[in-house]
Design a protein around this motif. Structure first.
Motif, short mmCIF file in Angstrom:
data_model
loop_
_atom_site.label_atom_id
_atom_site.label_comp_id
_atom_site.label_asym_id
_atom_site.label_seq_id
_atom_site.Cartn_x
_atom_site.Cartn_y
_atom_site.Cartn_z
N ASP A 1 0.82 -1.22 0.00
CA ASP A 1 0.00 0.00 0.00
C ASP A 1 0.85 1.26 0.00
O ASP A 1 0.56 2.23 -0.73
CB ASP A 1 -0.93 0.01 1.23
CG ASP A 1 -2.01 -1.04 1.12
OD1 ASP A 1 -2.45 -1.35 -0.01
OD2 ASP A 1 -2.42 -1.59 2.16
N LYS A 2 1.89 1.27 0.81
CA LYS A 2 2.74 2.46 0.89
C LYS A 2 4.07 2.10 1.54
O LYS A 2 4.19 1.08 2.23
CB LYS A 2 2.06 3.59 1.68
CG LYS A 2 1.75 3.23 3.13
CD LYS A 2 1.11 4.41 3.86
CE LYS A 2 0.75 4.04 5.30
NZ LYS A 2 0.15 5.19 6.03
N VAL A 3 5.08 2.97 1.30
CA VAL A 3 6.39 2.83 1.91
C VAL A 3 6.72 4.14 2.61
O VAL A 3 6.55 5.22 2.04
CB VAL A 3 7.49 2.50 0.87
CG1 VAL A 3 8.84 2.29 1.56
CG2 VAL A 3 7.11 1.27 0.06
N GLU A 4 7.17 4.05 3.84
CA GLU A 4 7.56 5.23 4.61
C GLU A 4 8.99 5.04 5.11
O GLU A 4 9.52 3.93 5.10
CB GLU A 4 6.62 5.44 5.80
CG GLU A 4 5.18 5.71 5.42
CD GLU A 4 4.27 5.87 6.63
OE1 GLU A 4 3.16 6.40 6.47
OE2 GLU A 4 4.68 5.44 7.74
N GLN A 5 9.60 6.12 5.57
CA GLN A 5 10.90 6.00 6.21
C GLN A 5 10.90 6.78 7.51
O GLN A 5 10.13 7.72 7.71
CB GLN A 5 12.03 6.47 5.29
CG GLN A 5 12.17 7.96 5.09
CD GLN A 5 13.39 8.30 4.24
OE1 GLN A 5 13.45 7.99 3.05
NE2 GLN A 5 14.37 8.96 4.85
N ASP A 6 11.78 6.33 8.40
CA ASP A 6 11.85 6.92 9.73
C ASP A 6 13.30 6.90 10.18
O ASP A 6 14.15 6.22 9.58
CB ASP A 6 10.96 6.13 10.70
CG ASP A 6 10.65 6.90 11.97
OD1 ASP A 6 11.06 8.08 12.06
OD2 ASP A 6 10.03 6.33 12.87
N ILE A 7 13.58 7.64 11.23
CA ILE A 7 14.90 7.62 11.87
C ILE A 7 14.75 6.92 13.21
O ILE A 7 13.91 7.30 14.04
CB ILE A 7 15.46 9.04 12.07
CG1 ILE A 7 15.61 9.77 10.72
CG2 ILE A 7 16.81 8.97 12.79
CD1 ILE A 7 16.63 9.14 9.80
N ILE A 8 15.56 5.88 13.42
CA ILE A 8 15.54 5.15 14.70
C ILE A 8 16.95 5.12 15.26
O ILE A 8 17.92 5.48 14.59
CB ILE A 8 14.99 3.73 14.52
CG1 ILE A 8 15.90 2.92 13.59
CG2 ILE A 8 13.56 3.75 14.01
CD1 ILE A 8 15.56 1.45 13.53
#
Length: 280
Positions: A140-147
């Motif tokens: 459905d969708k791709v997201e990115q984050d900082i961990i």
């Protein structure tokens, strides 16, 4: 939440390089080469029928090779084989050799949930395998984050989402490929604890993933039997480069002349969704 098993070949490569370093520094005058036992040569049939969403799926490739000693730099290709796939309606699809060891069909017709039978005749032996073409839910969708990693350092993480069907048990195999990866990273998922819900799957690679990288995600629907097979295969490759499997890991390809002389590999048919994501 869903059960997810992540594997990659990075640990194998790092362990191998560490071992080479030890051997190099412990002997500056001679090359140390381990005397490894050579097993019986077997055929390897790499038969993945993969139908990418939005395409006809009519061009498919099956590759046939042989096992080789550990220190060999090349993989022996098998030429002159006869390769075909037949569906449960009786339609036959012929795979013709285009380059040594590579057999191509240009008129394949993929049908979800239909049974297909692979037949291979090579070097005087006949092999068969039957599998069903398994569907996949689209990404459905791709997201990115900082961990934070274990050392508290910021790293980029990608998350992609898909809706799992509620009326069946589902199994998935995902691979990630990018310029910062020497080998693809693989991930197995099943929906035992998350059936019928949105599944979020996460990918990160220490501090190697940077803005400007493109990550190619291939998300497959697979059968339960292939899930179990890949789970065993990836456990072996995730360990030491010199680890020995507890026994030969057999796929579903059977030698009809001599069952003990089986071929390595697994005939599988997967619908897949592919996404290329540009890291920001």
């Amino acid at each position: 939440m869903q059960r997810i098993n992540k594997y990659n070949f990075k640990s194998k490569a790092l362990a191998f390089l560490s071992l080479l370093s030890i051997l190099f520094f412990s002997s500056c005058e001679e090359v140390v080469q381990l005397d490894l036992e050579t097993g019986q040569t077997k055929l390897v049939i790499d038969a993945e029928i993969i139908w990418q969403k939005g395409t006809t799926g009519k061009e498919q490739v099956i590759k046939i090779s042989k096992t080789a000693p550990y220190y060999n730099n090349t993989t022996p290709k098998v030429s002159g084989a006869q390769v075909k796939v037949e569906n449960s309606n009786g339609d036959v699809f012929i795979f013709n050799e285009t380059v040594p060891g590579s057999y191509v069909c240009t008129n394949f017709v993929p049908v979800l949930n239909m049974d297909y039978t692979l037949s291979v005749t090579a070097e005087g032996q006949s092999f068969k395998a039957t599998e069903k073409l398994t569907s996949v839910t689209p990404i459905d969708k791709v997201e990115q984050d900082i961990i934070k990693d274990f050392n508290g350092k910021d790293i980029i993480e990608l998350i992609f989402y898909y809706k799992d069907p509620a009326d069946q048990m589902n199994y998935y195999l995902t691979d990630y490929q990018s310029e910062f990866l020497i080998y693809p990273q693989y991930e197995l998922t099943d929906d035992e604890f998350f059936n019928g819900n949105v599944i979020s799957t996460r990918f990160s690679d220490s501090d190697k993933m940077k803005p400007g990288n493109t990550v190619k995600i291939t998300h497959r629907g697979i059968s339960k039997n292939f899930y179990n097979y890949m789970n065993l295969i990836l456990q072996v490759y995730g360990g030491s480069p010199f680890s020995i499997p507890p026994g030969n890991i057999r796929g579903n390809i059977v030698n009809t002349n001599d069952p003990n002389n089986f071929a390595f590999g697994y005939f599988r048919l997967c619908e897949a969704d592919k996404v290329s994501y540009l890291v920001k």
